[in-house]
Design a protein around this motif. Structure first.
Motif, PDB file in Angstrom:
ATOM      1  N   TRP A  19      -0.838 -67.510  -6.577  1.00  0.00           N
ATOM      2  CA  TRP A  19      -2.095 -67.898  -7.220  1.00  0.00           C
ATOM      3  C   TRP A  19      -3.072 -66.730  -7.274  1.00  0.00           C
ATOM      4  CZ3 TRP A  19      -5.569 -72.397  -5.032  1.00  0.00           C
ATOM      5  CH2 TRP A  19      -6.608 -72.673  -5.924  1.00  0.00           C
ATOM      6  N   LEU A  23      -4.277 -64.388 -10.425  1.00  0.00           N
ATOM      7  CA  LEU A  23      -5.686 -64.277 -10.811  1.00  0.00           C
ATOM      8  C   LEU A  23      -6.074 -62.826 -11.057  1.00  0.00           C
ATOM      9  CD1 LEU A  23      -7.396 -66.737  -8.281  1.00  0.00           C
ATOM     10  CD2 LEU A  23      -7.454 -66.922 -10.776  1.00  0.00           C
ATOM     11  N   VAL A  54      -2.220 -69.003 -15.664  1.00  0.00           N
ATOM     12  CA  VAL A  54      -2.787 -68.843 -14.325  1.00  0.00           C
ATOM     13  C   VAL A  54      -3.511 -70.115 -13.884  1.00  0.00           C
ATOM     14  CG1 VAL A  54      -4.468 -67.548 -12.946  1.00  0.00           C
ATOM     15  CG2 VAL A  54      -2.939 -66.350 -14.469  1.00  0.00           C
ATOM     16  N   SER A  55      -4.164 -70.785 -14.817  1.00  0.00           N
ATOM     17  CA  SER A  55      -4.842 -72.040 -14.473  1.00  0.00           C
ATOM     18  C   SER A  55      -3.846 -73.073 -13.966  1.00  0.00           C
ATOM     19  CB  SER A  55      -5.592 -72.601 -15.684  1.00  0.00           C
ATOM     20  OG  SER A  55      -6.691 -71.792 -15.991  1.00  0.00           O
ATOM     21  N   GLY A  58      -2.743 -72.223 -10.570  1.00  0.00           N
ATOM     22  CA  GLY A  58      -3.800 -72.576  -9.632  1.00  0.00           C
ATOM     23  C   GLY A  58      -3.906 -74.074  -9.395  1.00  0.00           C
ATOM     24  N   VAL A  93     -10.957 -73.942 -11.270  1.00  0.00           N
ATOM     25  CA  VAL A  93      -9.861 -73.995 -12.238  1.00  0.00           C
ATOM     26  C   VAL A  93     -10.040 -75.198 -13.156  1.00  0.00           C
ATOM     27  CG1 VAL A  93      -7.368 -74.264 -12.562  1.00  0.00           C
ATOM     28  CG2 VAL A  93      -8.214 -72.815 -10.730  1.00  0.00           C
ATOM     29  N   TYR A 136     -14.574 -67.225 -13.043  1.00  0.00           N
ATOM     30  CA  TYR A 136     -13.294 -66.580 -12.756  1.00  0.00           C
ATOM     31  C   TYR A 136     -13.459 -65.515 -11.667  1.00  0.00           C
ATOM     32  CZ  TYR A 136      -8.561 -64.921 -13.681  1.00  0.00           C
ATOM     33  OH  TYR A 136      -7.240 -64.585 -13.558  1.00  0.00           O
ATOM     34  N   GLU A 139     -13.757 -67.221  -8.413  1.00  0.00           N
ATOM     35  CA  GLU A 139     -12.435 -67.684  -7.988  1.00  0.00           C
ATOM     36  C   GLU A 139     -11.604 -66.526  -7.429  1.00  0.00           C
ATOM     37  OE1 GLU A 139      -8.516 -69.971  -9.784  1.00  0.00           O
ATOM     38  OE2 GLU A 139     -10.251 -69.682 -11.087  1.00  0.00           O
ATOM     39  N   CYS A 140     -11.658 -65.375  -8.081  1.00  0.00           N
ATOM     40  CA  CYS A 140     -10.931 -64.190  -7.596  1.00  0.00           C
ATOM     41  C   CYS A 140     -11.423 -63.751  -6.215  1.00  0.00           C
ATOM     42  CB  CYS A 140     -11.074 -63.033  -8.578  1.00  0.00           C
ATOM     43  SG  CYS A 140     -10.105 -63.200 -10.084  1.00  0.00           S
TER      44      CYS A 140
END
Length: 151
Positions: A19, A23, A54-55, A58, A93, A136, A139-140
């Motif tokens: 995951w 990302l 990627v979503s 995740g 996500v 994003y 999230e990263c």
């Protein structure tokens, strides 16, 4: 802390790695796409497809990690920072994939046959794209924290 079964001992770190690695790699790849492909619409389409993949990575990984943590720890999972980091990443996500991305797609479709950036929708697109980019990035960064704390 509850003892993990053989499956979760190896699958949890693999899912976190998949995951979070996806990302960061997708963020780098998107940047390269826009620097390399002269057609910005094409670069955006390829990048968008990568972000969608990627979503889904995740969504699946986050759901597994959350459910596994709840199954192993019960209600005490709610007292753990790792649980909440995964939860907030997972929510980001959901918001991105099912909230912001459909809005961006609608703005692009409304601009056709022109590029959205050459349309009356350019300002709204830039605003929502910026919000998506900030979400994003968060999230990263949460993913980076997750990798560090999980090891």
């Amino acid at each position: 802390m509850a003892k993990q079964s053989g499956l979760t001992v190896w699958i949890n770190p693999v899912l976190v790695t998949l995951w979070v690695g996806a990302l960061w790699m997708t963020a780098l790849t998107a940047s390269v796409l826009f620097q390399t492909i002269p057609d910005r619409q094409l670069a955006g389409q390829v990048a968008g497809r990568l972000f969608t993949i990627v979503s889904y990575i995740g969504l699946a990984s986050g759901l597994w990690l959350l459910l596994q943590r709840l199954a192993g720890e019960g209600l005490s999972a709610f007292k753990q920072g790792l649980f909440w980091v995964v939860f907030f990443m997972w929510i980001l996500v959901l918001i991105g994939e099912f909230g912001i991305q459909p809005l961006l797609a609608q703005l692009k479709a409304s601009a056709l046959p022109n590029d959205v950036m050459q349309s009356v929708f350019a300002s709204r697109f830039k605003t929502w794209h910026g919000i998506a980019s900030i979400a994003y990035l968060i999230e990263c960064l949460l993913g980076l924290w997750l990798v560090i704390k999980s090891s």
